[in-house]
Scaffold this motif. Structure first.
Motif, PDB file in Angstrom:
ATOM      1  N   LEU A 106       1.000  -1.330  -0.082  1.00  0.00           N
ATOM      2  CA  LEU A 106      -0.137   0.412  -0.293  1.00  0.00           C
ATOM      3  C   LEU A 106       0.880   1.325   0.035  1.00  0.00           C
ATOM      4  CD1 LEU A 106      -2.758  -0.660   2.868  1.00  0.00           C
ATOM      5  CD2 LEU A 106      -2.892  -0.696   0.161  1.00  0.00           C
ATOM      6  N   ILE A 107       2.067   1.048   0.121  1.00  0.00           N
ATOM      7  CA  ILE A 107       3.094   2.122  -0.423  1.00  0.00           C
ATOM      8  C   ILE A 107       3.448   2.478  -1.664  1.00  0.00           C
ATOM      9  CG2 ILE A 107       4.985   3.180   0.548  1.00  0.00           C
ATOM     10  CD1 ILE A 107       2.963   2.902   2.692  1.00  0.00           C
ATOM     11  N   GLY A 108       4.072   1.777  -2.269  1.00  0.00           N
ATOM     12  CA  GLY A 108       4.610   1.059  -3.434  1.00  0.00           C
ATOM     13  C   GLY A 108       5.263   0.141  -3.768  1.00  0.00           C
ATOM     14  N   THR A 109       5.481  -0.548  -5.263  1.00  0.00           N
ATOM     15  CA  THR A 109       6.777  -1.518  -5.363  1.00  0.00           C
ATOM     16  C   THR A 109       8.242  -0.786  -5.702  1.00  0.00           C
ATOM     17  OG1 THR A 109       5.209  -2.169  -7.403  1.00  0.00           O
ATOM     18  CG2 THR A 109       4.581  -3.507  -5.543  1.00  0.00           C
ATOM     19  N   GLU A 116       5.777   8.583  -5.185  1.00  0.00           N
ATOM     20  CA  GLU A 116       4.192   9.426  -5.302  1.00  0.00           C
ATOM     21  C   GLU A 116       3.025   8.842  -3.781  1.00  0.00           C
ATOM     22  OE1 GLU A 116       1.238   9.391  -8.775  1.00  0.00           O
ATOM     23  OE2 GLU A 116       1.915   7.738  -8.275  1.00  0.00           O
ATOM     24  N   THR A 117       2.971   8.056  -3.170  1.00  0.00           N
ATOM     25  CA  THR A 117       1.995   7.507  -1.953  1.00  0.00           C
ATOM     26  C   THR A 117       2.816   8.946  -1.061  1.00  0.00           C
ATOM     27  OG1 THR A 117       2.120   5.506  -2.407  1.00  0.00           O
ATOM     28  CG2 THR A 117       1.944   6.128  -0.335  1.00  0.00           C
ATOM     29  N   SER A 175     -10.015  15.096  -9.885  1.00  0.00           N
ATOM     30  CA  SER A 175     -10.586  15.085 -11.177  1.00  0.00           C
ATOM     31  C   SER A 175      -9.876  14.004 -12.098  1.00  0.00           C
ATOM     32  CB  SER A 175     -10.449  16.450 -11.733  1.00  0.00           C
ATOM     33  OG  SER A 175     -11.240  15.868 -13.296  1.00  0.00           O
ATOM     34  N   GLY A 176     -10.958  12.785 -12.899  1.00  0.00           N
ATOM     35  CA  GLY A 176     -10.481  11.723 -13.543  1.00  0.00           C
ATOM     36  C   GLY A 176     -10.284  10.596 -12.859  1.00  0.00           C
ATOM     37  N   LYS A 177      -9.844  10.777 -11.626  1.00  0.00           N
ATOM     38  CA  LYS A 177      -8.447   9.229 -10.933  1.00  0.00           C
ATOM     39  C   LYS A 177     -10.201   8.279  -9.525  1.00  0.00           C
ATOM     40  CE  LYS A 177      -5.703  11.805  -8.888  1.00  0.00           C
ATOM     41  NZ  LYS A 177      -4.447  12.323  -8.202  1.00  0.00           N
ATOM     42  N   ASP A 178      -9.059   7.274  -9.962  1.00  0.00           N
ATOM     43  CA  ASP A 178      -9.815   7.032  -8.146  1.00  0.00           C
ATOM     44  C   ASP A 178      -9.433   6.961  -7.580  1.00  0.00           C
ATOM     45  OD1 ASP A 178     -11.505   5.310 -10.336  1.00  0.00           O
ATOM     46  OD2 ASP A 178     -10.337   3.170 -10.942  1.00  0.00           O
ATOM     47  N   LYS A 183      -5.160   4.871 -10.232  1.00  0.00           N
ATOM     48  CA  LYS A 183      -5.159   3.749  -9.861  1.00  0.00           C
ATOM     49  C   LYS A 183      -5.288   2.695  -8.237  1.00  0.00           C
ATOM     50  CE  LYS A 183      -8.077   3.680 -13.782  1.00  0.00           C
ATOM     51  NZ  LYS A 183      -9.300   4.432 -13.669  1.00  0.00           N
ATOM     52  N   ARG A 184      -4.130   3.086  -7.760  1.00  0.00           N
ATOM     53  CA  ARG A 184      -3.556   2.903  -6.143  1.00  0.00           C
ATOM     54  C   ARG A 184      -4.247   3.440  -5.710  1.00  0.00           C
ATOM     55  NH1 ARG A 184       1.016   3.285  -5.253  1.00  0.00           N
ATOM     56  NH2 ARG A 184       1.487   5.338  -6.023  1.00  0.00           N
TER      57      ARG A 184
END
Length: 230
Positions: A106-109, A116-117, A175-178, A183-184
């Motif tokens: 949940l942080i990033g790979t 970014e996280t 805007s335009g993002k989940d 997407k993460r």
């Protein structure tokens, strides 16, 4: 007034782990409030189960021994590690658990994902969570906090306004993002959700004009981890 605060804050039910992930000696020091809930939701997303130790912040157990020996800052949550040392601060605890336990990160790979996280987590923490929380402590929560920390009642309305201003900015960014990172779904989303859900219970509801955040909030609320950590 303290009774009212207790009802408003709607004490979170403990998420009791079974220690099924091997010989785990970790303990999670839990209480009511948004900070522990963020970590509990994070653990739910990761499938981590740990034994909980409840700390009664309404009775100021966190401001005296033996808890202060574990976290001198007197704040919740805290994580007791396998070697008997302690971690505090929700972002540090979550990053540690993310690395310690297998499963989706949940942080990033990648370095880019992790950066970014952390960028969004810091933005959320400084711009929304801190002013929102202090806006509560200095107003509705003043009877509970006035003897535990320096409180500035005259700053409460301004702090609440700052949080709302930054949410309006975040609304445009979504805007335009989940999720905040596209997407993460990441720690940044869990942090923001935990505090916005708390804010709605203590006089700082989400502005219905913020359509992107409203849709994002419903996506987060629908996740099983949201209900399991509440």
């Amino acid at each position: 007034m303290l009774r009212l605060i207790r009802l408003i804050m709607d004490p979170y039910r403990p998420f009791q782990g079974t220690g099924s992930q091997g010989d785990i000696r970790m303990k999670f020091y839990n209480s009511i409030g948004p900070n522990p809930r963020v970590v509990k939701m994070f653990m739910q997303e990761k499938g981590i189960e740990l034994p909980f130790v409840e700390v009664d912040i309404m009775q100021a157990e966190n401001r005296k021994e033996p808890y202060l020996a574990k976290n001198p800052a007197g704040q919740l949550p805290a994580l007791e590690l396998d070697d008997g040392s302690y971690l505090a601060e929700i972002t540090a605890i979550c990053e540690y658990l993310d690395e310690k336990f297998p499963g989706g990160s949940l942080i990033g790979t990648t370095p880019e994902e992790r950066a970014e996280t952390r960028m969004w987590t810091r933005r959320v923490d400084l711009n929304v969570c801190e002013p929102l929380a202090n806006g509560f402590r200095f107003s509705e929560g003043l009877p509970l906090f006035k003897d535990r920390m320096r409180c500035l009642p005259e700053a409460a309305d301004g702090l609440k306004a700052i949080a709302q201003d930054k949410l309006a900015w975040l609304d445009k960014m979504l805007s335009g993002k989940d999720y905040l990172a596209g997407k993460r779904m990441t720690l940044a989303d869990i942090l923001l959700f935990g505090f916005l859900d708390f804010g709605a219970q203590v006089g700082q509801p989400l502005n219905p004009e913020l359509k992107n955040i409203g849709a994002w909030f419903e996506r987060m609320k629908a996740r099983p981890s949201a209900a399991a950590s509440a």
